[in-house]
Design a protein around this motif. Sequence first.
Motif, PDB file in Angstrom:
ATOM      1  N   ALA A 117       0.861  -1.440   0.477  1.00 37.68           N
ATOM      2  CA  ALA A 117      -0.223   0.484   0.228  1.00 37.68           C
ATOM      3  C   ALA A 117       1.045   1.137   0.005  1.00 37.68           C
ATOM      4  CB  ALA A 117      -0.880  -0.018   1.032  1.00 37.68           C
ATOM      5  N   LYS A 118       1.536   1.522   0.502  1.00 38.58           N
ATOM      6  CA  LYS A 118       3.096   2.267   0.329  1.00 38.58           C
ATOM      7  C   LYS A 118       4.248   2.389  -0.519  1.00 38.58           C
ATOM      8  CE  LYS A 118       2.126   3.321   5.597  1.00 38.58           C
ATOM      9  NZ  LYS A 118       1.372   4.464   5.312  1.00 38.58           N
ATOM     10  N   LYS A 119       4.123   3.554  -0.823  1.00 42.50           N
ATOM     11  CA  LYS A 119       5.766   3.977  -1.824  1.00 42.50           C
ATOM     12  C   LYS A 119       6.938   3.619  -1.602  1.00 42.50           C
ATOM     13  CE  LYS A 119       3.847   8.007  -3.988  1.00 42.50           C
ATOM     14  NZ  LYS A 119       4.566   9.617  -3.866  1.00 42.50           N
ATOM     15  N   GLU A 120       7.688   3.233  -1.694  1.00 46.06           N
ATOM     16  CA  GLU A 120       8.922   2.359  -0.936  1.00 46.06           C
ATOM     17  C   GLU A 120       9.925   3.059  -0.145  1.00 46.06           C
ATOM     18  OE1 GLU A 120      13.162   0.174  -2.548  1.00 46.06           O
ATOM     19  OE2 GLU A 120      11.501   1.541  -3.982  1.00 46.06           O
ATOM     20  N   THR A 121      10.080   4.520  -0.256  1.00 41.34           N
ATOM     21  CA  THR A 121      10.831   5.227   0.485  1.00 41.34           C
ATOM     22  C   THR A 121       9.938   5.583   1.766  1.00 41.34           C
ATOM     23  OG1 THR A 121      11.500   7.076  -1.445  1.00 41.34           O
ATOM     24  CG2 THR A 121      11.147   7.434   0.681  1.00 41.34           C
ATOM     25  N   SER A 122       8.426   5.477   1.825  1.00 35.41           N
ATOM     26  CA  SER A 122       8.100   6.323   3.309  1.00 35.41           C
ATOM     27  C   SER A 122       8.015   4.754   3.699  1.00 35.41           C
ATOM     28  CB  SER A 122       6.400   6.130   3.074  1.00 35.41           C
ATOM     29  OG  SER A 122       5.662   5.500   2.328  1.00 35.41           O
ATOM     30  N   PHE A 123       7.894   3.191   3.110  1.00 36.97           N
ATOM     31  CA  PHE A 123       7.552   2.475   3.519  1.00 36.97           C
ATOM     32  C   PHE A 123       9.009   1.943   4.663  1.00 36.97           C
ATOM     33  CE2 PHE A 123       8.656  -2.567   3.151  1.00 36.97           C
ATOM     34  CZ  PHE A 123       7.586  -3.041   4.358  1.00 36.97           C
ATOM     35  N   ASN A 124      10.049   2.272   3.991  1.00 37.17           N
ATOM     36  CA  ASN A 124      10.917   1.806   4.531  1.00 37.17           C
ATOM     37  C   ASN A 124      11.507   2.639   6.055  1.00 37.17           C
ATOM     38  OD1 ASN A 124      11.958   0.223   2.506  1.00 37.17           O
ATOM     39  ND2 ASN A 124      13.089   1.474   1.361  1.00 37.17           N
ATOM     40  N   ASP A 125      10.990   4.009   4.882  1.00 37.59           N
ATOM     41  CA  ASP A 125      11.068   5.036   7.055  1.00 37.59           C
ATOM     42  C   ASP A 125      10.642   4.346   7.857  1.00 37.59           C
ATOM     43  OD1 ASP A 125      12.847   6.579   5.142  1.00 37.59           O
ATOM     44  OD2 ASP A 125      11.072   8.099   5.378  1.00 37.59           O
ATOM     45  N   LEU A 126       9.092   4.160   7.258  1.00 36.16           N
ATOM     46  CA  LEU A 126       8.476   2.866   8.369  1.00 36.16           C
ATOM     47  C   LEU A 126       8.851   1.722   9.036  1.00 36.16           C
ATOM     48  CD1 LEU A 126       5.613   3.109  10.361  1.00 36.16           C
ATOM     49  CD2 LEU A 126       4.976   2.182   8.451  1.00 36.16           C
ATOM     50  N   THR A 127       9.791   1.456   8.606  1.00 35.88           N
ATOM     51  CA  THR A 127       9.834   0.034   8.704  1.00 35.88           C
ATOM     52  C   THR A 127      11.325   0.223   9.663  1.00 35.88           C
ATOM     53  OG1 THR A 127       9.669  -1.246   6.977  1.00 35.88           O
ATOM     54  CG2 THR A 127      10.808  -2.597   7.936  1.00 35.88           C
ATOM     55  N   SER A 128      12.051   1.289   9.036  1.00 35.70           N
ATOM     56  CA  SER A 128      12.982   1.175  10.167  1.00 35.70           C
ATOM     57  C   SER A 128      12.529   2.199  11.496  1.00 35.70           C
ATOM     58  CB  SER A 128      13.859   2.676   9.389  1.00 35.70           C
ATOM     59  OG  SER A 128      15.102   2.914  10.468  1.00 35.70           O
ATOM     60  N   ALA A 129      11.585   2.808  11.463  1.00 35.58           N
ATOM     61  CA  ALA A 129      11.276   3.444  13.228  1.00 35.58           C
ATOM     62  C   ALA A 129      10.689   2.291  13.562  1.00 35.58           C
ATOM     63  CB  ALA A 129      10.273   4.638  12.510  1.00 35.58           C
ATOM     64  N   SER A 130       9.906   1.332  12.662  1.00 37.75           N
ATOM     65  CA  SER A 130       8.680   0.137  13.789  1.00 37.75           C
ATOM     66  C   SER A 130      10.315  -0.529  14.480  1.00 37.75           C
ATOM     67  CB  SER A 130       7.773  -0.165  12.930  1.00 37.75           C
ATOM     68  OG  SER A 130       7.349   0.423  12.362  1.00 37.75           O
ATOM     69  N   ARG A 131      11.475  -1.336  13.764  1.00 37.07           N
ATOM     70  CA  ARG A 131      12.163  -1.995  14.248  1.00 37.07           C
ATOM     71  C   ARG A 131      12.963  -1.280  15.664  1.00 37.07           C
ATOM     72  NH1 ARG A 131      14.551  -3.928   8.504  1.00 37.07           N
ATOM     73  NH2 ARG A 131      12.642  -5.992   7.525  1.00 37.07           N
ATOM     74  N   LYS A 132      13.500  -0.138  15.224  1.00 34.62           N
ATOM     75  CA  LYS A 132      14.024   0.361  16.102  1.00 34.62           C
ATOM     76  C   LYS A 132      13.027   0.674  17.494  1.00 34.62           C
ATOM     77  CE  LYS A 132      16.340   5.134  17.517  1.00 34.62           C
ATOM     78  NZ  LYS A 132      16.510   6.094  17.452  1.00 34.62           N
ATOM     79  N   LEU A 133      11.830   0.720  17.083  1.00 34.94           N
ATOM     80  CA  LEU A 133      10.903   0.836  18.652  1.00 34.94           C
ATOM     81  C   LEU A 133      10.993  -0.479  19.590  1.00 34.94           C
ATOM     82  CD1 LEU A 133       7.627   2.847  17.216  1.00 34.94           C
ATOM     83  CD2 LEU A 133       9.513   3.234  19.236  1.00 34.94           C
ATOM     84  N   VAL A 134      11.396  -1.660  18.248  1.00 35.34           N
ATOM     85  CA  VAL A 134      10.772  -2.875  19.169  1.00 35.34           C
ATOM     86  C   VAL A 134      12.399  -3.652  19.455  1.00 35.34           C
ATOM     87  CG1 VAL A 134      10.814  -5.248  18.219  1.00 35.34           C
ATOM     88  CG2 VAL A 134       9.118  -3.803  17.216  1.00 35.34           C
ATOM     89  N   THR A 135      13.788  -3.305  18.916  1.00 36.05           N
ATOM     90  CA  THR A 135      14.539  -3.771  19.156  1.00 36.05           C
ATOM     91  C   THR A 135      15.068  -2.416  20.549  1.00 36.05           C
ATOM     92  OG1 THR A 135      16.383  -1.845  17.720  1.00 36.05           O
ATOM     93  CG2 THR A 135      15.839  -4.014  17.243  1.00 36.05           C
ATOM     94  N   GLU A 136      14.909  -1.262  20.956  1.00 34.86           N
ATOM     95  CA  GLU A 136      14.950  -0.739  21.722  1.00 34.86           C
ATOM     96  C   GLU A 136      14.022  -1.261  23.153  1.00 34.86           C
ATOM     97  OE1 GLU A 136      14.352   3.262  20.587  1.00 34.86           O
ATOM     98  OE2 GLU A 136      16.764   3.554  19.916  1.00 34.86           O
ATOM     99  N   TYR A 137      12.741  -1.613  22.652  1.00 30.33           N
ATOM    100  CA  TYR A 137      11.710  -1.974  23.672  1.00 30.33           C
ATOM    101  C   TYR A 137      12.479  -3.663  24.223  1.00 30.33           C
ATOM    102  CZ  TYR A 137       7.621  -3.858  25.895  1.00 30.33           C
ATOM    103  OH  TYR A 137       6.268  -4.528  26.882  1.00 30.33           O
ATOM    104  N   LEU A 138      12.921  -4.498  23.730  1.00 27.53           N
ATOM    105  CA  LEU A 138      13.041  -6.324  23.856  1.00 27.53           C
ATOM    106  C   LEU A 138      14.234  -5.135  24.605  1.00 27.53           C
ATOM    107  CD1 LEU A 138      12.436  -8.375  21.053  1.00 27.53           C
ATOM    108  CD2 LEU A 138      11.660  -7.318  23.103  1.00 27.53           C
ATOM    109  N   LYS A 139      15.961  -4.223  24.478  1.00 29.84           N
ATOM    110  CA  LYS A 139      15.952  -4.352  25.448  1.00 29.84           C
ATOM    111  C   LYS A 139      16.601  -3.565  26.346  1.00 29.84           C
ATOM    112  CE  LYS A 139      20.890  -1.327  24.486  1.00 29.84           C
ATOM    113  NZ  LYS A 139      21.715  -0.570  23.994  1.00 29.84           N
ATOM    114  N   LYS A 140      15.352  -3.258  26.477  1.00 28.88           N
ATOM    115  CA  LYS A 140      14.893  -2.010  28.232  1.00 28.88           C
ATOM    116  C   LYS A 140      14.771  -3.070  28.996  1.00 28.88           C
ATOM    117  CE  LYS A 140      10.772   0.304  29.762  1.00 28.88           C
ATOM    118  NZ  LYS A 140       9.420   1.744  29.467  1.00 28.88           N
ATOM    119  N   TYR A 141      14.312  -4.618  28.838  1.00 24.89           N
ATOM    120  CA  TYR A 141      13.896  -5.529  29.223  1.00 24.89           C
ATOM    121  C   TYR A 141      14.812  -6.856  29.233  1.00 24.89           C
ATOM    122  CZ  TYR A 141       9.538  -2.802  29.861  1.00 24.89           C
ATOM    123  OH  TYR A 141       8.651  -1.933  30.378  1.00 24.89           O
ATOM    124  N   LYS A 142      16.329  -5.912  28.516  1.00 28.84           N
ATOM    125  CA  LYS A 142      17.325  -6.794  28.884  1.00 28.84           C
ATOM    126  C   LYS A 142      17.027  -9.010  28.894  1.00 28.84           C
ATOM    127  CE  LYS A 142      18.777  -5.237  33.505  1.00 28.84           C
ATOM    128  NZ  LYS A 142      19.090  -5.212  34.799  1.00 28.84           N
TER     129      LYS A 142
END
Length: 665
Positions: free
Chosen positions: A198-223
């Motif tokens: 549904a999304k253009k490649e640029t906006s999809f990549n930006d959203l994917t990067s931001a989402s992955r960063k949230l996930v990894t930081e969240y899991l890192k917070k809980y060791k």
Amino acid sequence: MNTLLHKQRIKSIILFIFEILIVSGLFVASALFELDYYFLIAIGLCLAIICFNTIFYWFSSRTIENLKLRTELKSADVIGTDIQEAYNFGKIGLAVTDGNKNVIWINEFLTDMDFDVVDCKIDEISPDLLKLSSSDYEEETVKIIYKKHNYEVKFIESANLYIFKDITDYESIFNYSKNQAPVVGYILFDNFQDVSSAKKETSFNDLTSASRKLVTEYLKKYKALTKRLRADMYMFICSMENYEEMQKDNFSIVDKVRDLEEDGFTLSVGIAYGFPDYTKLGELASNAIDVALSRGGDQSVIAPFSENMIFIGGKTESKASRNKVKIRTLSQSLITLMQHSSNVLVMGHIYADMDAIGAALGVKALADFAKVECKIIYDDQLVENKTRRALKTLYSTDEFKSMTIGFKAANEYINENTLVVAVDFNNPSQAMNKNIITEKTKLAVIDHHRRADNFFPSVLINGIDSSASSASELIAEYIAFNPSTIALNDKAATMMLAGILLDTNYYRNKTNIGTYEASTILKQHGANNEAADDFLKQDYEEYVLINRIMSNASTPFYGVLVCTADDEDIIDRTILAIAAREAVSIRGVNASFVIGRSSEKSIRISARSDGTVNCQFLMEKLNGGGHFNAAASEFQNETITSVYEKLIHILDEYLQDARKTTNSK
């Protein structure tokens, strides 16, 4: 014991002084005045009483001292002179109380552990100790904490003896083991492909990067140890202590990712714990992810080993995410499985409605195309009235007998190579004939309800899609999108259309593009609109009964309407569903709950919402289930009043959680 001796001494001394003063006064009086013989006798008696009290005090003190000595020597008599060493080695403490629960003696171990409780009430150590002497308490021991030490205490009533065992070391080891127990989880971007398309490649990549960063930081917070398995999935391992911190946070990563962008990613989380084998925990966590997806995604599913699943989130309605490739694959897989089976049995849920029977007729059309004998399991008493009338209207007696089979005949008909297709339900307890399905049964499930915790043990084809309006919609798509041309007669198409009309309330609820496409497909196969509409019309008696139920309504919470039927009336569950549907159509009502007796021993709640309240979430709290905006629950051996009180309690506690927030729309 010391207090008792002290009090007795004080009382005796006071009494002794009082008596001496009286006798002294009498002697003074006899010296100043001439008193007769009898007065002197009285003085002599007083002296005798003083002597008697002195002897009595001495005897009583000796008795209590001996009692105290015997109490202290009870354990010594059993174990020997080295009792204190045994107490210290076993970390055993003893405390004796009197009839008023006052501590009159403790052994040296408790003294060394700083138990300064002699002459105090036993409950000053811990109120829980009183449970041991209560007839209502069924356990033999109780665990307490006193001055940072853990004790397990047992009470011997005949001796008024409390036995304390220091279990601090054991509790420390247990808590450490519990906190460090392994937890395995998966995090899945459950609409990764849809967002990518549904999304253009640029906006999809930006959203994917931001989402992955949230996930990894969240899991890192809980060791948590984290690894990305593929573009849309992460696996993590953490300790139980860290998992409990995540649970307190309510797995907020699901909300954080959803709120990043409108029409962005949603997450499903599957977690397992309670078993030392990482492989087994991985299987349970993977299964939890499947359950989350079958329930519409955007939620967390916890799978403790050998316990019921826990569902967190899922407050938004399932979004339609079906694609024709997936439907074509499921359809072809089902037909292939039929062709490799000796015969096919199709079964709906207990008290089958238009959708269950309509879907069953559609599956029979697929089996006829596969040239495999197919029977629909049917019991006249377990089919709702309107559906029963519709079948008699559409089919002749001979036609009906040729495509249905009773319970007894089905048990003889089935063999190890029979394929059983369950339609419009996914909870084994709701099956029309529960004896048909075992762990060895070849089973396919086609349903539009969110997957229940109590699922079938083994399923070859899982066709659960909670974004669909009805099971008939799913079967219509299986027929239409199959590479081959599959014939569907007009009678079956009409019944399937009636099923869609019933479950969507004439396209008012839970509709999407697929719903209208399925209706169009059925029309192309000769479905009769007028006949389907006529099947769903109310009788006059039903109309009167529904109005009587709705007249007995209350609004215990804002936007919530609860209607109750008379406890003496036996009401068809379809009538309860219609009443709930009518109630939620009232302006200002967000959710309606109708309570009525469906049999002599069963009481049912039918719940409906306008899409702002998660009915399934609430009904699951009452051991029920269903859809986001249409669910139900059933109770055995209850009264209308008791079920009403249970519903009010659940609404009071969980209604706010069940309401859709602005962000989740």
